[in-house]
Design an enzyme around this catalytic site. Structure first.
Site, PDB file in Angstrom:
ATOM      1  N   ARG A   1     105.604 156.470  57.291  1.00 25.27           N
ATOM      2  CA  ARG A   1     105.460 157.108  58.614  1.00 25.27           C
ATOM      3  C   ARG A   1     106.693 156.836  59.474  1.00 25.27           C
ATOM      4  O   ARG A   1     107.187 157.726  60.175  1.00 25.27           O
ATOM      5  CB  ARG A   1     104.208 156.590  59.318  1.00 25.27           C
ATOM      6  CG  ARG A   1     102.911 157.143  58.775  1.00 25.27           C
ATOM      7  CD  ARG A   1     101.765 156.910  59.758  1.00 25.27           C
ATOM      8  NE  ARG A   1     100.486 157.358  59.229  1.00 25.27           N
ATOM      9  CZ  ARG A   1      99.368 157.436  59.942  1.00 25.27           C
ATOM     10  NH1 ARG A   1      99.373 157.077  61.224  1.00 25.27           N
ATOM     11  NH2 ARG A   1      98.238 157.851  59.391  1.00 25.27           N
TER      12      ARG A   1
ATOM     13  N   LYS B   1     102.453 152.416  53.610  1.00 29.47           N
ATOM     14  CA  LYS B   1     102.329 153.715  54.273  1.00 29.47           C
ATOM     15  C   LYS B   1     102.963 153.705  55.661  1.00 29.47           C
ATOM     16  O   LYS B   1     103.482 154.724  56.119  1.00 29.47           O
ATOM     17  CB  LYS B   1     100.853 154.117  54.357  1.00 29.47           C
ATOM     18  CG  LYS B   1     100.240 154.445  53.001  1.00 29.47           C
ATOM     19  CD  LYS B   1      98.787 154.884  53.130  1.00 29.47           C
ATOM     20  CE  LYS B   1      98.193 155.215  51.768  1.00 29.47           C
ATOM     21  NZ  LYS B   1      96.777 155.645  51.865  1.00 29.47           N
TER      22      LYS B   1
END
Length: 330
Positions: free
Chosen positions: A147, A143
């Site tokens: 981002r 993740k």
């Protein structure tokens, strides 16, 4: 021309995607088009689900999520794009890498679309940037890459004087209540519980239905949720609080309790990572929760008019019903 947002959902029939999609369609009058991009395989294997989505007003776009031409066509006329794909303990390392690769491609194509303005990546869990140590946690790496891709686009756009690039919202919900209230930890039929440490550590929890509701709230409050991690939840409770509610809802009798020392959890976590066990992610996340990794200084529900959420009693009630069956008596 309608000023309502047009939405594209990728992963609508998955674990958390079903709940997000359900809540969006329940509020479809607040939006314009709600399109679902799905594969021929899903259409073939889940015909009843696809038909149900169509009946609720969803537009089904069939294509290959790895084919850029298919994706470009799907993004046409879309304002917000979602990726409710779950990167969790059930995804092997290769699968998680594939999800990251897919999302970074979708982000690139969405940023090039003349209509797409915002992307909601696959978050819906623990805040991966909660503290300095969060960046080193193994389950966070995938993740974090997503981002970084969004922020890189933002920086490039600013450098070229082209505004802020593709907007984004990281919806941080903490662990799903259903994952913490599972039978392995709170056994309704056996009336026994396994608690971490002394059971006093508090955890920020969100029910899966509230994940969907809070996603809708974030969509309807674009300014408040723009380019930030939106930390929301249903409620915060300790495992002792949860146990007390299970006891109350199952007749008031005290349950037998086993305490797992933190040292034991860390040992199991370390061994699982060394062996390549897919359960390793689950151990790490549970340790993060037990260590207070979801206790943010404040929750952001109020920023998006999302204070009306399910409570501990609601979540335990669902857990009890799922374990013993609707209408059963304890």
């Amino acid at each position: 021309m309608s000023s309502k947002q047009n939405l594209l959902i990728i992963g609508a029939t998955g674990y958390i995607g079903t709940h997000i999609t359900s809540q969006i369609l329940a509020n479809k009058t607040s939006f314009g088009r709600t399109a679902i991009f799905t594969s021929p395989h899903t259409v073939e294997k889940k015909p009843d689900i696809i038909d149900g989505l169509k009946k609720q007003g969803a537009e089904i776009i069939v294509g290959d999520t790895t084919n850029e031409d298919d994706l470009v066509k799907a993004f046409q006329g879309i304002i917000n794009s979602f990726s409710p794909l779950q990167m969790n303990k059930h995804n092997h390392k290769r699968r998680r890498r594939a999800i990251v690769a897919s999302q970074t491609t979708w982000i690139k194509l969405a940023s090039q679309s003349p209509t797409v303005t915002r992307f909601f990546p696959s978050e819906y869990g623990t805040d991966i940037e909660y503290g300095p140590e969060s960046a080193t946690e193994k389950p966070h790496q995938a993740k974090l890459q997503v981002r970084a891709a969004l922020r890189e686009l933002e920086a490039e756009a600013k450098g070229k004087g082209e505004g802020k690039g593709l907007e984004y919202t990281f919806l941080v919900t903490g662990p799903y209540a259903e994952a913490v209230l599972r039978a392995a930890s709170f056994d309704v039929k056996g009336k026994k519980a396994v608690l971490m440490g002394d059971g006093k550590g508090r955890i920020s929890l969100t029910t899966k239905d509230d994940v969907g509701r809070l996603t809708v709230k974030a969509l309807l409050h674009p300014s408040a949720s723009k380019n930030r991690a939106l930390r929301v939840n249903s409620f915060t409770a300790s495992e002792l609080d949860i146990l007390a509610e299970f006891e109350r809802q199952t007749g008031g009798e005290k349950w037998s309790v086993q305490h797992m020392p933190f040292e034991e959890l860390r040992r199991l976590e370390s061994e699982a990572w060394e062996k390549g066990d897919p359960m390793a992610t689950g151990y790490t996340l549970r340790r993060i929760w037990a260590e207070g990794g979801t206790l943010y200084e404040e929750r952001d529900n109020g920023l998006v008019d999302g204070e009306d959420t399910e409570g501990l009693g609601d979540a335990v009630g669902v857990a009890v019903a799922s374990q013993v069956g609707q209408g059963s008596h304890l």
